[in-house]
Enzyme design. Structure first.
Site, short mmCIF file in Angstrom:
data_model
loop_
_atom_site.label_atom_id
_atom_site.label_comp_id
_atom_site.label_asym_id
_atom_site.label_seq_id
_atom_site.Cartn_x
_atom_site.Cartn_y
_atom_site.Cartn_z
N ASP A 38 25.05 67.83 32.50
CA ASP A 38 24.33 66.51 32.81
C ASP A 38 23.33 66.25 33.91
OD1 ASP A 38 25.71 65.57 30.46
OD2 ASP A 38 27.35 64.43 31.57
N ASP B 176 33.81 50.12 50.40
CA ASP B 176 33.09 51.61 50.36
C ASP B 176 31.66 51.70 49.83
OD1 ASP B 176 35.24 52.68 51.78
OD2 ASP B 176 35.96 53.68 50.00
N ASN C 76 30.24 54.91 37.45
CA ASN C 76 30.60 53.74 37.18
C ASN C 76 32.10 53.53 36.58
OD1 ASN C 76 30.20 50.65 36.17
ND2 ASN C 76 30.47 51.43 34.47
#
Length: 254
Positions: A44, A144, A158
């Site tokens: 990817d 964070d 995500n």
């Protein structure tokens, strides 16, 4: 469209380089200026890089997995490549546009196919003020980090941050916190794709953050603006019956 002229690109991995040599010999290696389609050999990361590097040429990209995850890639096979290309399904996607302001006053712009992420760059949690279309929606998020994801990228970083998987044709983007400390129970938001998201960094010197558009990082940020780049469109090709919409649905049942 019938594809005949292929330009191959490959990652630096041994499997990808071997595949590049074999496929180039078998199907020919067209110069990028003469190509009708790009075939990317890797994972990817290579697909994202290929989309970024060839954006101005507006060529469709067909990936074959010679990397690790390969969510955006097709299965690798050296057989009947022209047949696979000519029967492939096209997914049209819009990237995100990130504009980051740094402490020294400079500004950096970059595009992200998957997500724009804001991550703490020091030992203390980040403090972010979030505005949507100029209106304050959260005065202080202690975390964070946070990210804004496209539908195409919603199964990547995500999803690992417990954000939602978005249908590829949905005109929305996901805003997802990472390890939110306050408010603890905020899980993020789904926003219309034309929304303009602004992150203002609070206590910049004490709590530095970096911003990344996919793999492109900007450090010492004071403000990050994110919106869909509706003027930019990428075309990714998938084997018939294994398109991006099907992959996104399938990912939710594993």
């Amino acid at each position: 469209m019938t594809f005949r002229n292929i330009h191959f690109v490959a990652s630096t991995g041994a499997l990808a380089r071997e595949a590049l040599a074999r496929l180039s010999e078998r199907y020919g290696q067209s110069a990028i200026d003469d190509a009708e389609v790009i075939v990317a050999l890797g994972g990817d990361g290579l697909m994202l890089s290929a989309l970024q590097n060839t954006m101005d040429r507006k060529l469709p990209i067909y990936g074959m997995n010679r990397g690790t995850v390969g969510f955006l890639m097709n299965n690798y096979s050296e057989e009947d490549l022209f047949g696979r290309l000519n029967s492939a399904e096209a997914a049209m996607i819009h990237p995100l546009r990130m504009r980051a302001c740094r402490e020294d006053g400079s500004k950096v712009e970059a595009l992200a196919i998957n997500e724009v992420s804001i991550i703490r760059a020091g030992p203390q949690a980040a403090k972010l003020r979030i505005l949507i279309d100029g209106r304050e929606r959260m005065s202080e998020l202690v975390c964070d980090g946070a990210l804004v994801s496209t539908p195409a990228g919603s199964t990547a970083y995500n999803y690992s941050a417990h954000g939602p998987i978005l249908p590829i044709k949905a005109e929305v983007m996901a805003l997802t916190p990472m390890a939110a400390f306050r408010p603890r129970r905020w899980r993020g938001a789904i926003l219309p794709h034309e929304a303009h998201v602004t992150f203002e960094i609070l206590e910049v010197e004490k709590r530095p953050v970096s911003a990344s558009a996919d793999a492109f990082e900007v450090r010492n940020c004071t403000r990050i603006d994110v919106e869909s780049a509706l003027d930019v469109e990428h075309c990714i090709l998938f084997d018939h019956g294994h398109g991006l919409e099907e992959r996104l649905i399938r990912e939710q049942f594993v």
